[in-house]
Design an enzyme around this catalytic site. Structure first.
Site, PDB file in Angstrom:
ATOM      1  N   ASP A   9      44.757  69.704  53.945  1.00  0.00           N
ATOM      2  CA  ASP A   9      44.646  70.566  55.107  1.00  0.00           C
ATOM      3  C   ASP A   9      44.294  69.729  56.328  1.00  0.00           C
ATOM      4  O   ASP A   9      43.175  69.199  56.419  1.00  0.00           O
ATOM      5  CB  ASP A   9      43.565  71.628  54.834  1.00  0.00           C
ATOM      6  CG  ASP A   9      43.414  72.641  55.939  1.00  0.00           C
ATOM      7  OD1 ASP A   9      43.914  72.419  57.066  1.00  0.00           O
ATOM      8  OD2 ASP A   9      42.753  73.665  55.686  1.00  0.00           O
ATOM      9  N   ASP A  33      50.542  74.869  63.775  1.00  0.00           N
ATOM     10  CA  ASP A  33      50.036  75.307  65.073  1.00  0.00           C
ATOM     11  C   ASP A  33      49.055  76.472  64.912  1.00  0.00           C
ATOM     12  O   ASP A  33      47.946  76.447  65.448  1.00  0.00           O
ATOM     13  CB  ASP A  33      51.224  75.712  65.961  1.00  0.00           C
ATOM     14  CG  ASP A  33      50.867  75.926  67.423  1.00  0.00           C
ATOM     15  OD1 ASP A  33      49.796  75.475  67.860  1.00  0.00           O
ATOM     16  OD2 ASP A  33      51.691  76.527  68.127  1.00  0.00           O
TER      17      ASP A  33
END
Length: 179
Positions: A9, A33
């Site tokens: 992540d 995003d």
């Protein structure tokens, strides 16, 4: 400069800067995003709105990069770059190269020693992960050996990470990296 390929992540990386595969509006979206905006908190959206009001009235151009603070992320900065969208006819690899190069220039200008990238333009923007990896590694190696990297800061980048979410993309990046 060390290059690492990791699966994980991006929003959890404790690096100086993470790169956001943003859209030109800078106002959030899906994928990387959206994850970055959620993890950073509403302050990131406000910082991006301020950039739009003051410096980027027409949005961020494809291949360009700009930084904001990272707010609630473990990183210090978020470097936003807009990757080319193959589905919109943006098929020139030079645009993709520019994303990586401009992001590295911004990171160096900030004095960052470490930066983490996603697979810019892979996925929803239609670029093949292998081509993205090839362009990315070429851009990083070129930047590392260029005089602009040495001249842009007194504290050059020491670490570039590619932090990839899926097993498949991670495998492709590792294969290209070992190349």
């Amino acid at each position: 400069m060390r290059i690492d390929v990791l699966q994980g992540d991006l929003t959890k990386r404790s690096v100086d800067a993470i790169v956001n595969a943003a859209n030109s509006s800078l106002l959030g979206g899906g994928g990387v995003d959206g994850a970055i905006h959620r993890a950073a908190g509403g302050e990131l959206l406000e910082a991006c709105r301020e950039l739009r009001r003051t410096q980027l009235k027409d949005g961020l151009r494809v291949g360009s990069a700009v930084a904001t603070p990272a707010f609630r992320l473990p990183a210090r900065w978020v470097i936003h770059t807009v990757g080319p969208n193959r589905h919109a006819g943006q098929t020139d690899p030079a645009l993709l190269t520019s994303c990586f190069h401009q992001s590295l220039m911004v990171a160096a200008g900030l004095g960052a020693r470490s930066v983490a990238f996603p697979a810019i333009s892979a996925g929803i923007y239609g670029w093949d992960a292998r081509q993205v990896a090839e362009v990315a590694f070429d851009a990083v190696r070129s930047f590392s050996s260029s005089s602009s990297a040495r001249a842009s800061t007194d504290s050059p980048l020491e670490l570039v990470e590619f932090v990839l979410f899926s097993d498949d993309t991670t495998a492709v990046f590792r294969d290209v990296f070992r190349g």
